[in-house]
Design a protein around this motif. Sequence first.
Motif, PDB file in Angstrom:
ATOM      1  N   LEU A 331       0.828  -1.202   0.000  1.00 21.20           N
ATOM      2  CA  LEU A 331       0.000   0.000   0.000  1.00 21.20           C
ATOM      3  C   LEU A 331       0.867   1.259   0.000  1.00 21.20           C
ATOM      4  CD1 LEU A 331      -2.753  -0.943   2.629  1.00 21.20           C
ATOM      5  CD2 LEU A 331      -2.946  -0.979   0.138  1.00 21.20           C
ATOM      6  N   ARG A 332       0.330   2.325  -0.595  1.00 25.35           N
ATOM      7  CA  ARG A 332       1.052   3.596  -0.609  1.00 25.35           C
ATOM      8  C   ARG A 332       0.611   4.506   0.532  1.00 25.35           C
ATOM      9  NH1 ARG A 332       0.655   6.210  -6.421  1.00 25.35           N
ATOM     10  NH2 ARG A 332       2.102   7.659  -5.376  1.00 25.35           N
ATOM     11  N   GLY A 333      -0.493   4.164   1.166  1.00 24.78           N
ATOM     12  CA  GLY A 333      -1.059   5.030   2.194  1.00 24.78           C
ATOM     13  C   GLY A 333      -0.474   4.780   3.573  1.00 24.78           C
ATOM     14  N   THR A 334      -1.233   5.199   4.574  1.00 25.80           N
ATOM     15  CA  THR A 334      -0.801   5.144   5.974  1.00 25.80           C
ATOM     16  C   THR A 334      -1.250   3.836   6.622  1.00 25.80           C
ATOM     17  OG1 THR A 334      -1.079   7.543   6.087  1.00 25.80           O
ATOM     18  CG2 THR A 334      -0.875   6.364   8.181  1.00 25.80           C
ATOM     19  N   VAL A 335      -0.381   3.271   7.428  1.00 24.31           N
ATOM     20  CA  VAL A 335      -0.733   2.094   8.220  1.00 24.31           C
ATOM     21  C   VAL A 335      -0.650   2.479   9.697  1.00 24.31           C
ATOM     22  CG1 VAL A 335      -0.152  -0.278   8.840  1.00 24.31           C
ATOM     23  CG2 VAL A 335       0.136   0.493   6.471  1.00 24.31           C
ATOM     24  N   CYS A 336      -1.761   2.299  10.423  1.00 23.34           N
ATOM     25  CA  CYS A 336      -1.802   2.544  11.864  1.00 23.34           C
ATOM     26  C   CYS A 336      -1.912   1.194  12.568  1.00 23.34           C
ATOM     27  CB  CYS A 336      -2.987   3.427  12.243  1.00 23.34           C
ATOM     28  SG  CYS A 336      -2.907   5.105  11.590  1.00 23.34           S
ATOM     29  N   VAL A 337      -0.960   0.917  13.423  1.00 25.68           N
ATOM     30  CA  VAL A 337      -0.930  -0.357  14.131  1.00 25.68           C
ATOM     31  C   VAL A 337      -1.259  -0.114  15.597  1.00 25.68           C
ATOM     32  CG1 VAL A 337       0.414  -2.419  14.671  1.00 25.68           C
ATOM     33  CG2 VAL A 337       0.867  -1.153  12.548  1.00 25.68           C
ATOM     34  N   LEU A 338      -2.328  -0.748  16.085  1.00 24.52           N
ATOM     35  CA  LEU A 338      -2.689  -0.693  17.494  1.00 24.52           C
ATOM     36  C   LEU A 338      -2.199  -1.969  18.181  1.00 24.52           C
ATOM     37  CD1 LEU A 338      -6.367   0.659  17.330  1.00 24.52           C
ATOM     38  CD2 LEU A 338      -4.209   1.911  17.165  1.00 24.52           C
ATOM     39  N   MET A 339      -1.810  -1.846  19.420  1.00 23.05           N
ATOM     40  CA  MET A 339      -1.363  -2.992  20.222  1.00 23.05           C
ATOM     41  C   MET A 339      -0.178  -3.703  19.568  1.00 23.05           C
ATOM     42  SD  MET A 339      -5.110  -4.523  21.321  1.00 23.05           S
ATOM     43  CE  MET A 339      -5.632  -4.692  19.609  1.00 23.05           C
ATOM     44  N   GLY A 340       0.689  -2.962  18.910  1.00 20.89           N
ATOM     45  CA  GLY A 340       1.788  -3.574  18.175  1.00 20.89           C
ATOM     46  C   GLY A 340       3.169  -3.320  18.726  1.00 20.89           C
ATOM     47  N   LEU A 341       3.272  -2.702  19.896  1.00 20.21           N
ATOM     48  CA  LEU A 341       4.592  -2.340  20.400  1.00 20.21           C
ATOM     49  C   LEU A 341       5.455  -3.570  20.681  1.00 20.21           C
ATOM     50  CD1 LEU A 341       6.303   0.109  21.105  1.00 20.21           C
ATOM     51  CD2 LEU A 341       5.410   0.003  23.434  1.00 20.21           C
ATOM     52  N   LYS A 342       4.871  -4.583  21.298  1.00 13.77           N
ATOM     53  CA  LYS A 342       5.624  -5.798  21.628  1.00 13.77           C
ATOM     54  C   LYS A 342       6.173  -6.465  20.373  1.00 13.77           C
ATOM     55  CE  LYS A 342       5.060 -10.359  23.737  1.00 13.77           C
ATOM     56  NZ  LYS A 342       4.099 -11.281  24.429  1.00 13.77           N
ATOM     57  N   ASN A 343       5.382  -6.473  19.304  1.00 11.87           N
ATOM     58  CA  ASN A 343       5.771  -7.163  18.074  1.00 11.87           C
ATOM     59  C   ASN A 343       6.344  -6.223  17.021  1.00 11.87           C
ATOM     60  OD1 ASN A 343       4.892  -9.764  18.942  1.00 11.87           O
ATOM     61  ND2 ASN A 343       2.769  -9.156  18.544  1.00 11.87           N
ATOM     62  N   LEU A 344       6.744  -5.016  17.434  1.00 12.77           N
ATOM     63  CA  LEU A 344       7.236  -4.037  16.475  1.00 12.77           C
ATOM     64  C   LEU A 344       8.439  -4.531  15.664  1.00 12.77           C
ATOM     65  CD1 LEU A 344       6.883  -1.278  15.264  1.00 12.77           C
ATOM     66  CD2 LEU A 344       8.155  -0.292  17.180  1.00 12.77           C
ATOM     67  N   ALA A 396       0.366   2.179  22.915  1.00 13.78           N
ATOM     68  CA  ALA A 396       1.059   3.003  21.940  1.00 13.78           C
ATOM     69  C   ALA A 396       0.479   2.730  20.560  1.00 13.78           C
ATOM     70  CB  ALA A 396       2.557   2.709  21.941  1.00 13.78           C
ATOM     71  N   VAL A 397       0.485   3.760  19.733  1.00 18.72           N
ATOM     72  CA  VAL A 397       0.034   3.644  18.341  1.00 18.72           C
ATOM     73  C   VAL A 397       1.241   3.830  17.445  1.00 18.72           C
ATOM     74  CG1 VAL A 397      -1.428   4.639  16.539  1.00 18.72           C
ATOM     75  CG2 VAL A 397      -2.278   4.481  18.885  1.00 18.72           C
ATOM     76  N   VAL A 398       1.391   2.917  16.488  1.00 20.33           N
ATOM     77  CA  VAL A 398       2.480   2.998  15.526  1.00 20.33           C
ATOM     78  C   VAL A 398       1.904   3.513  14.207  1.00 20.33           C
ATOM     79  CG1 VAL A 398       4.293   1.730  14.308  1.00 20.33           C
ATOM     80  CG2 VAL A 398       3.653   1.080  16.645  1.00 20.33           C
ATOM     81  N   VAL A 399       2.492   4.577  13.674  1.00 21.77           N
ATOM     82  CA  VAL A 399       2.047   5.157  12.408  1.00 21.77           C
ATOM     83  C   VAL A 399       3.159   4.996  11.388  1.00 21.77           C
ATOM     84  CG1 VAL A 399       1.031   7.185  11.311  1.00 21.77           C
ATOM     85  CG2 VAL A 399       0.812   6.885  13.780  1.00 21.77           C
ATOM     86  N   ILE A 400       2.823   4.396  10.266  1.00 25.25           N
ATOM     87  CA  ILE A 400       3.808   4.087   9.230  1.00 25.25           C
ATOM     88  C   ILE A 400       3.399   4.774   7.923  1.00 25.25           C
ATOM     89  CG2 ILE A 400       4.960   2.237   7.929  1.00 25.25           C
ATOM     90  CD1 ILE A 400       4.139   0.355  10.270  1.00 25.25           C
ATOM     91  N   GLY A 401       4.290   5.591   7.394  1.00 31.34           N
ATOM     92  CA  GLY A 401       4.007   6.228   6.107  1.00 31.34           C
ATOM     93  C   GLY A 401       4.505   7.666   6.050  1.00 31.34           C
ATOM     94  N   PRO A 402       4.472   8.271   4.863  1.00 33.61           N
ATOM     95  CA  PRO A 402       4.987   9.643   4.682  1.00 33.61           C
ATOM     96  C   PRO A 402       4.251  10.689   5.506  1.00 33.61           C
ATOM     97  CG  PRO A 402       4.640   8.551   2.555  1.00 33.61           C
ATOM     98  CD  PRO A 402       4.069   7.659   3.596  1.00 33.61           C
ATOM     99  N   VAL A 403       3.019  10.387   5.958  1.00 38.58           N
ATOM    100  CA  VAL A 403       2.281  11.390   6.745  1.00 38.58           C
ATOM    101  C   VAL A 403       3.005  11.730   8.051  1.00 38.58           C
ATOM    102  CG1 VAL A 403      -0.010  10.813   5.820  1.00 38.58           C
ATOM    103  CG2 VAL A 403       0.871   9.592   7.824  1.00 38.58           C
ATOM    104  N   VAL A 404       3.873  10.836   8.494  1.00 41.24           N
ATOM    105  CA  VAL A 404       4.606  11.092   9.742  1.00 41.24           C
ATOM    106  C   VAL A 404       5.380  12.397   9.650  1.00 41.24           C
ATOM    107  CG1 VAL A 404       6.505  10.247  11.189  1.00 41.24           C
ATOM    108  CG2 VAL A 404       4.722   8.672  10.410  1.00 41.24           C
ATOM    109  N   ASP A 405       5.890  12.700   8.450  1.00 43.26           N
ATOM    110  CA  ASP A 405       6.676  13.918   8.260  1.00 43.26           C
ATOM    111  C   ASP A 405       5.904  15.016   7.525  1.00 43.26           C
ATOM    112  OD1 ASP A 405       8.840  12.704   9.495  1.00 43.26           O
ATOM    113  OD2 ASP A 405       9.687  11.950   7.598  1.00 43.26           O
ATOM    114  N   ALA A 406       4.603  14.814   7.324  1.00 38.75           N
ATOM    115  CA  ALA A 406       3.834  15.745   6.487  1.00 38.75           C
ATOM    116  C   ALA A 406       3.764  17.149   7.066  1.00 38.75           C
ATOM    117  CB  ALA A 406       2.424  15.198   6.255  1.00 38.75           C
ATOM    118  N   LEU A 407       3.694  17.269   8.375  1.00 41.40           N
ATOM    119  CA  LEU A 407       3.553  18.573   9.007  1.00 41.40           C
ATOM    120  C   LEU A 407       4.832  19.001   9.712  1.00 41.40           C
ATOM    121  CD1 LEU A 407      -0.031  18.295  10.549  1.00 41.40           C
ATOM    122  CD2 LEU A 407       0.650  19.032   8.261  1.00 41.40           C
ATOM    123  N   VAL A 408       5.922  18.297   9.457  1.00 41.68           N
ATOM    124  CA  VAL A 408       7.207  18.629  10.066  1.00 41.68           C
ATOM    125  C   VAL A 408       7.992  19.515   9.107  1.00 41.68           C
ATOM    126  CG1 VAL A 408       9.393  17.749  10.944  1.00 41.68           C
ATOM    127  CG2 VAL A 408       7.271  16.492  11.380  1.00 41.68           C
TER     128      VAL A 408
END
Length: 409
Positions: A331-344, A396-408
């Motif tokens: 996928l080209r979009g954003t992936v939000c992972v919930l409950m994924g810190l242990k398996n990151l 914790a919520v893990v956010v994967i994708g270019p949106v992480v830097d979109a407003l930086v």
Amino acid sequence: MNPYPLGLRLEGLRVLVVGGGTVATRRVPALLDAGADVVLVSPHVTPALRAHVDAGRLTWRERRFEPADADDAWLVHVAVSDPVAAQAISDVTAARRIFTVRADDRHAATAWTPAVTRQGPVTVAVLAGGDPVRAVAVRDAIGEQLTAGVLTAGVLDAGLLDAADEGRAGTVALVGSGPGDPELLTVKGRRLLAAADVVVIDRLAAGLLLDELRPEVELVDASKIPYGPSAAQEEINRVLVDRALAGKFVVRLKGGDPYVFGRGGEELLACAAAGVPVVVVPGITSAIAVPSAAGIPVTHRGVAHEFTVVSGHLAPGHAESLVDWAALARLRGTVCVLMGLKNLPAIAAVLQSHGRAPDTPVAVVQEGTTRDQRTLRATLATVADAAKEAALRPPAVVVIGPVVDALVG
């Protein structure tokens, strides 16, 4: 004798809480929110209180009260049911001129905890002469008017003092409390919570909301049910049905939204099978709210026009996992992972193995929307080690994708 009302500024000041049960569970979040240096003395604590200990928010002395515990305390909450033990603590604090709240006997206390409602910067505290039922009723009436933005001259008339009795007997309400900030609970959710006879919580529900419950409400902490997740869910279902069939209005207060990895559907089906009517109050899901609170839009024009929310509680390759990680990697979009810190580490590795670029921006947001929010920014190749080094903890919520830097920038 009428009490003299004060607003205590407790930031950085020592507050002693004696007892680790339901009362302490309800009172501690408000003390922490006020910035108090909380010391908890009790041989045992609830799972909700243990979560605060594990997060380093308070100090737990795992034993019974000793007079030296009152050293340097500005305020003491006695949250034990044994009147003899409570009076012994009061004798110590009285000799030291420390104001003391007594959960077992308000008449023996030198301070009362008021019924409180919070609306943005406004905190309303109602004492009602030490009558907790009347105080809560008045508090709820004021809270409803504040929420609506209107205060009328007749808001506190006798009819509205019965507002706390509007619960639907024999009904279960599945209420999403949002991602952590108690102000993100919906107006309807707050109204139903105020009317509840029984509240069933888990450790992800906003803790400050418990401080607003009526004193006679039965609080069931689902996180302390033993025997593993499946047995625990069966017991939660049983409690919901049992209390509702006994004529109680039951609120199941859940973190986030009841239907986003919250097993709300299972609870609804259990109630339906028993003939118990259910009201569902949607909640703000952390999948969207937590990234937003960290300055990350899950979609952004010209960057991402889609986002996918997945559960990471099962590692990639686990037989029971229903997540298609290979498809997500494409996928080209954003992936939000919930409950994924242990398996990151495994999640980052499998996404890269299926073609997601190692330099893809990643953010991990811990305890989003709360005062303990922390944000870590990395890349898919570095995030696992960075999260471990930063000692990030759930939720914790893990956010994967270019949106992480979109407003930086």
